[in-house]
Design an enzyme around this catalytic site. Structure first.
Site, PDB file in Angstrom:
ATOM      1  CG  HIS A 124     -17.986  21.478  -3.867  1.00  0.00           C
ATOM      2  ND1 HIS A 124     -19.046  21.483  -4.740  1.00  0.00           N
ATOM      3  CD2 HIS A 124     -16.865  21.455  -4.627  1.00  0.00           C
ATOM      4  CE1 HIS A 124     -18.584  21.457  -5.993  1.00  0.00           C
ATOM      5  NE2 HIS A 124     -17.268  21.452  -5.944  1.00  0.00           N
ATOM      6  CG  ASP A 161     -15.597  25.771  -9.573  1.00  0.00           C
ATOM      7  OD1 ASP A 161     -14.451  26.003  -9.170  1.00  0.00           O
ATOM      8  OD2 ASP A 161     -16.028  24.611  -9.804  1.00  0.00           O
ATOM      9  CG  HIS A 163     -16.833  21.024  -9.932  1.00  0.00           C
ATOM     10  ND1 HIS A 163     -15.535  21.517 -10.052  1.00  0.00           N
ATOM     11  CD2 HIS A 163     -16.795  19.738 -10.356  1.00  0.00           C
ATOM     12  CE1 HIS A 163     -14.758  20.551 -10.515  1.00  0.00           C
ATOM     13  NE2 HIS A 163     -15.476  19.463 -10.711  1.00  0.00           N
ATOM     14  CG  ASP A 248     -13.031  24.142 -11.917  1.00  0.00           C
ATOM     15  OD1 ASP A 248     -13.732  25.131 -12.223  1.00  0.00           O
ATOM     16  OD2 ASP A 248     -13.184  23.485 -10.874  1.00  0.00           O
TER      17      ASP A 248
HETATM   18 ZN   LIG Z   1     -14.605  23.286  -9.448  1.00  0.00          ZN
END
Ligand SMILES: [Zn+2]
Length: 344
Positions: A124, A161, A163, A248
């Site tokens: 991120h 991931d 995200h 995740d």
């Molecule tokens: Zn994540």
């Protein structure tokens, strides 16, 4: 070929208190690798501090100075999700440097593939800011390092991931030499990663976003790998594959709403390893991103190593998702992505 892993107790010193992204995650992974005897099958790769010059390959000097300043002043919150302790600047340099050293070990032929078990995570972090538990973008820094040091022309980053790796996408959005493919829950944090974000200029088409509705499990992910990731990877013809490995999307992980099992991750990693073997002499580097259910995380990382080592064992202590709802339909999404990216 030998399989390398990067780990050092320094990574436990990024003290986030009660935060979900805490030192217990790496402790759970290492304990599992030790208890199962897997650690003895792996080749340790020593991390080092990334230099400021290496951080500057991706980040603006102002961002680097800010992280350093916050650490000097005793730590604190950078945004609603991202917290630092006094040691976090140094640890984050080791996280970037650890991913560099994993890449170095693979590119130098010391090991066939490697996994950097590092924290804080990175995908991120953008050139100018920390966010989403991430301070510096480990995978982007290692990618820039490999491009520069080994004069590579094509690198593939796969980010599974749950995200979207907004930071990684931003770094390489105009760079045709890096293909970035991400599977992620959508709409969800951080909000980016739509099908229409495909890169710009010469790099149009080099960003491949696969935004999945909540509730996807093993069969949806494997369909996506088969229909999109495999043909996109083959078209890229990478000289090195790096993976933003976040776990995740596991069904037991409370941070998101996906339904992937440990066996699902094992099958995804097997496909990625197959791509590396076929396309780039097996050169494959994993860097740890998310994964917050400790048992699911430890089992999934172990399963990843088992695939890299070629072990046959299937060790899924959590089993399949107990999901009681119907899986979302993703056929039209897959068709749309294939059309936008002109995939066979
Ligand atoms: Zn994540």
């Amino acid at each position: 070929m030998e399989v390398g892993y990067v780990y050092d107790p320094i990574y436990l010193k990024h003290d986030t208190g009660e935060h979900v992204e805490n030192a217990g995650r790496l402790e759970a992974i290492i304990r599992r690798l030790e208890e199962t005897g897997l650690k003895q099958q792996l080749t340790p790769v020593k991390p080092r501090l990334a230099s400021v010059e290496e951080l500057l390959l991706v980040h603006q000097r102002q961002h680097i100075s800010r992280i350093q300043d916050v650490a000097k002043k005793g730590g604190g919150w950078l945004d609603a999700d991202t917290v630092m302790s006094p040691e976090s600047y140094e640890v984050a340099l080791y996280a970037a440097g650890g991913t560099i050293m994993a890449t170095e070990a693979v590119m130098g032929g010391k090991v066939g593939s490697a996994f950097a078990l590092v924290r804080p995570p990175g995908h991120h972090a953008t050139p100018r800011r920390a966010m989403g538990f991430c301070l510096f973008n480990n995978i982007a820094i290692a990618t820039e390092y490999a491009l520069a040091k080994y004069k590579l022309e094509r690198i593939l980053i796969i980010d599974f991931d749950v995200h979207h790796g907004n930071g990684t996408q931003e770094v390489f959005y105009t760079r045709p030499e890096v293909v970035y493919i991400s599977t992620h829950e959508y709409p969800f944090y951080p909000g980016t990663g739509s099908v229409e974000e495909t890169g710009s200029g010469e790099a149009k088409g080099a960003t491949v976003n696969i935004p999945l509705p909540a509730g996807c499990g093993d069969s949806e992910y494997l369909e996506v790998f088969d229909q999109i990731i495999v043909p996109a990877a083959k078209r890229c013809r990478p000289q090195l594959i790096l993976v933003s490995a976040g776990y995740d999307a596991h069904w037991a992980d409370g941070i998101a709403m996906m339904q992937v099992s440990v066996s699902g991750f094992r099958q995804m990693v097997r496909i990625i390893k197959g791509l590396a073997d076929e396309l780039c002499g097996g050169r494959l580097v994993f860097s740890l991103e998310g994964g917050y259910h400790l048992n699911a995380l430890a089992a999934s990382v172990k399963a990843t190593f088992d695939v890299l080592l070629g072990n046959a064992s299937i060790d899924d202590p959590l089993g399949q998702s107990p999901r009681s709802f119907r899986a979302p339909k993703i056929d039209s999404l897959i068709r749309a992505i294939k059309e936008i990216h002109k995939l066979p």
